[in-house]
Design a protein around this motif. Structure first.
Motif, short mmCIF file in Angstrom:
data_model
loop_
_atom_site.label_atom_id
_atom_site.label_comp_id
_atom_site.label_asym_id
_atom_site.label_seq_id
_atom_site.Cartn_x
_atom_site.Cartn_y
_atom_site.Cartn_z
N ARG A 102 0.84 -1.21 0.00
CA ARG A 102 0.00 0.00 0.00
C ARG A 102 0.87 1.25 0.00
O ARG A 102 0.54 2.25 -0.64
CB ARG A 102 -0.92 0.00 1.22
CG ARG A 102 -2.00 -1.08 1.19
CD ARG A 102 -3.03 -0.89 2.31
NE ARG A 102 -3.89 -2.06 2.44
CZ ARG A 102 -3.77 -2.98 3.37
NH1 ARG A 102 -2.82 -2.87 4.29
NH2 ARG A 102 -4.59 -4.01 3.43
N GLN A 103 2.00 1.22 0.76
CA GLN A 103 2.90 2.37 0.77
C GLN A 103 3.48 2.63 -0.61
O GLN A 103 3.57 3.77 -1.06
CB GLN A 103 4.04 2.14 1.77
CG GLN A 103 3.63 2.27 3.22
CD GLN A 103 4.82 2.17 4.16
OE1 GLN A 103 5.91 1.78 3.74
NE2 GLN A 103 4.61 2.50 5.41
N GLU A 106 0.85 4.12 -2.80
CA GLU A 106 0.62 5.51 -2.44
C GLU A 106 1.72 6.41 -3.02
O GLU A 106 1.44 7.50 -3.52
CB GLU A 106 0.57 5.65 -0.92
CG GLU A 106 0.24 7.06 -0.43
CD GLU A 106 0.15 7.14 1.08
OE1 GLU A 106 0.11 8.27 1.60
OE2 GLU A 106 0.13 6.07 1.73
N GLN A 107 2.97 5.93 -2.96
CA GLN A 107 4.08 6.70 -3.52
C GLN A 107 3.95 6.84 -5.04
O GLN A 107 4.41 7.82 -5.62
CB GLN A 107 5.41 6.03 -3.16
CG GLN A 107 5.74 6.10 -1.68
CD GLN A 107 6.93 5.22 -1.31
OE1 GLN A 107 7.52 4.56 -2.17
NE2 GLN A 107 7.28 5.21 -0.04
N SER A 109 1.06 7.05 -6.50
CA SER A 109 -0.23 7.73 -6.71
C SER A 109 -1.25 6.80 -7.35
O SER A 109 -2.10 7.23 -8.15
CB SER A 109 -0.04 8.98 -7.58
OG SER A 109 0.85 9.88 -6.96
N THR A 111 -4.36 5.05 -6.53
CA THR A 111 -5.36 5.13 -5.45
C THR A 111 -6.28 3.91 -5.40
O THR A 111 -6.84 3.59 -4.35
CB THR A 111 -6.21 6.40 -5.62
OG1 THR A 111 -6.80 6.37 -6.93
CG2 THR A 111 -5.35 7.64 -5.48
N LYS A 114 -5.69 -1.83 -3.35
CA LYS A 114 -6.14 -2.06 -1.98
C LYS A 114 -5.28 -3.06 -1.22
O LYS A 114 -5.39 -3.17 0.00
CB LYS A 114 -7.60 -2.54 -1.97
CG LYS A 114 -8.57 -1.61 -2.68
CD LYS A 114 -8.59 -0.23 -2.01
CE LYS A 114 -9.58 0.69 -2.72
NZ LYS A 114 -9.55 2.06 -2.16
#
Length: 510
Positions: A102-103, A106-107, A109, A111, A114
């Motif tokens: 997930r990290q 997120e880095q 982008s 979204t 899951k």
């Protein structure tokens, strides 16, 4: 009767290719041997180069190449992180893998990603991860994996000459460490930048013929005080810096591109073996083929770990002790001498330590790690300086364990091993103003005429010459000559002391 639609595993495909290339079997004979159809045999032989590459870097039980999906990049980065973490024996659970994925998403982008339980199961199946492999209960090396690797590495290096087979690895170095400080320093983990002013990270790279590349040395300050008026680009090593004195992906990538450009000019193609650390980027280079050592086996499969790094540190510690013995009459405490050892000393001692390594020592370490068709000779990797080093240690104190002193920084962290947080190691461009001013000072004992009658007098004058060279702009050649002379005089002084007496009385005075 076995179905001709049987899907061969990766290991079986490799054996099939060997049957065609080495045993010269016909397609019909291969079909009978492996109980499969002609179409599959033809397809395997047509794609043999791709299959070999997949086998060298993958898992032999895998039957088909995994299909790519929309989250392929996330999966690849998560797998690289997983391999690196397991190489350091970090216990990893399913939720930790999901959190890291997930990290990464997120880095990037992304979204919609899951990292669900379904994704985790798919990830485990794709890379053949089972729970007993990630429980972290065993730190021992799997001998079976090592034996399989030593068979595999013979195929990987096939076609490469010894001069084109390289291995590189990082090691931490407490460049000021003295025997009396062993216990206090050894207990420190040096994480999060702790003790970074007392340590360096050194990347060493050599080929199987014993030829070293310039050591890459990483410190905390871009320009320490001892670099005043000295051009770091003319050092015998490559100097880099960041605020934790760690290896980073950007530093390693820059080194790899420089190495590749050098080989391109020489019209050489080489293979470079690295471990799966997070700071080692997976690049496609024109003249350097990157090969990856299997996880959790580097203590037995990495040539640098078979005695090369150890021998270099023996040489380095020996120079530290020689400096201690040569200065024993002019210091009041061990800490005073330790503070006088600066990064410039460490750089030239380190470079000389590398140059003292015999090519035969390096070759034996490669052989011990399995980089040879026949392991037909002993692999004693300790160089001739080891006995002298033990003598120096016993002269300092009979209770000093020479191996313990050499290995004081063996497990020193050389890159960010945080399994959850992705801490960024920022480059440092500031001048190191925190170093003790004593490192730029020498004893003010003037000499006149022909007063240089002892090594002690000579050493004092050499230190004055060193300060003179440092005050000149970019006189690296002059500085290097003076430092080499300084090392020679300290060696002579230490030799006299070890022949005459021990330092018991000296230690009792301080």
């Amino acid at each position: 009767m076995t179905s001709k639609n049987k899907c061969l595993t990766l290991n079986e495909k490799i054996k099939l290719i060997e049957s065609s290339e080495k045993d010269k079997l016909t397609v019909k004979q291969i079909c009978e041997l492996f109980k499969c159809g002609k179409s599959q045999v033809y397809n395997i032989l047509k794609q043999k180069n791709e299959i070999k590459e997949q086998w060298m870097n993958g898992n032999g039980r895998m039957k088909r190449k995994p299909k790519s999906n929309a989250n392929e990049e996330i999966n690849n980065l998560t797998w690289e992180w997983f391999v690196s973490a397991r190489a350091k024996n970090i216990p990893i659970s399913g939720p930790i893998i999901q959190t890291k994925a997930r990290q990464i998403a997120e880095q990037m982008s992304v979204t919609e990603f899951k990292a669900s339980n379904g994704w985790l199961e798919s990830f485990k199946n794709r890379h053949n991860i089972v729970w007993h492999q990630i429980c972290g209960e065993s730190n021992s090396v799997d001998v079976k994996n090592v034996d399989e690797w030593k068979v595999k590495v013979k195929l990987i290096i096939e076609g490469y000459e010894p001069k084109n087979i390289y291995n590189g690895d990082e090691t931490g170095l407490f460049f000021r460490a003295l025997p009396s400080k062993t216990l206090s320093v050894k207990s420190e983990e040096c994480k999060g930048g702790k003790l970074s002013k007392e340590r360096l990270t050194v990347f060493l790279c050599a080929n199987m013929e014993g030829e070293f590349e310039k050591p890459l040395v990483i410190g905390k300050a871009q320009k320490p005080r001892c670099f005043k008026n000295v051009d770091p680009t003319k050092f015998p090593i490559i100097w880099r810096a960041n605020n934790k004195a760690w290896m980073t992906g950007s530093i390693m990538e820059d080194w790899l591109h420089t190495f590749n450009n050098k080989l391109k000019k020489q019209n050489r193609r080489v293979i470079l073996f690295l471990d799966n650390a997070t700071c080692h980027p997976h690049l496609n280079l024109s003249n350097v083929h990157l090969a990856w050592l299997p996880a959790n086996t580097t203590s037995l499969t990495q040539p640098m770990d078979q005695g090369i790094i150890y021998s270099i540190k023996v040489n380095y510690r020996k120079m530290v002790l020689q400096s201690l013995l040569a200065s024993m009459d002019s210091i009041k405490s061990v800490n005073e001498l330790s503070n006088k050892i600066n990064v410039l000393d460490a750089i030239y001692w380190l470079n000389k330590s590398v140059n003292l390594i015999k090519p035969d020592t390096v070759k034996k370490c490669f052989i011990k790690a399995g980089f040879n068709l026949v392991l037909d000779q002993p692999t004693d990797a300790i160089n001739d300086n080891h006995n002298d080093f033990k003598l120096l240690c016993s002269t300092i104190n009979e209770k000093v364990d020479s191996d313990e002193y050499v290995n004081i920084d063996k497990h020193l962290c050389t890159n960010d091993t945080d399994i959850i947080a992705d801490t960024t190691v920022k480059p440092c461009t500031s001048i190191d103003v925190e170093q003790s001013s004593s490192e730029d000072e020498t004893d003010n004992v003037p000499l006149h005429g022909n007063d240089i009658k002892t090594y002690k007098n000579a050493l004092h004058e050499i230190k004055r010459l060193e300060m003179f060279a440092l005050d000149q702009n970019n006189e690296n050649e002059l500085l290097e000559s003076i430092l080499n002379l300084k090392n020679l005089v300290e060696k002579k002084m230490a030799s006299q002391i070890t022949k005459q007496k021990t330092l018991d009385e000296f230690w009792s005075k301080i």
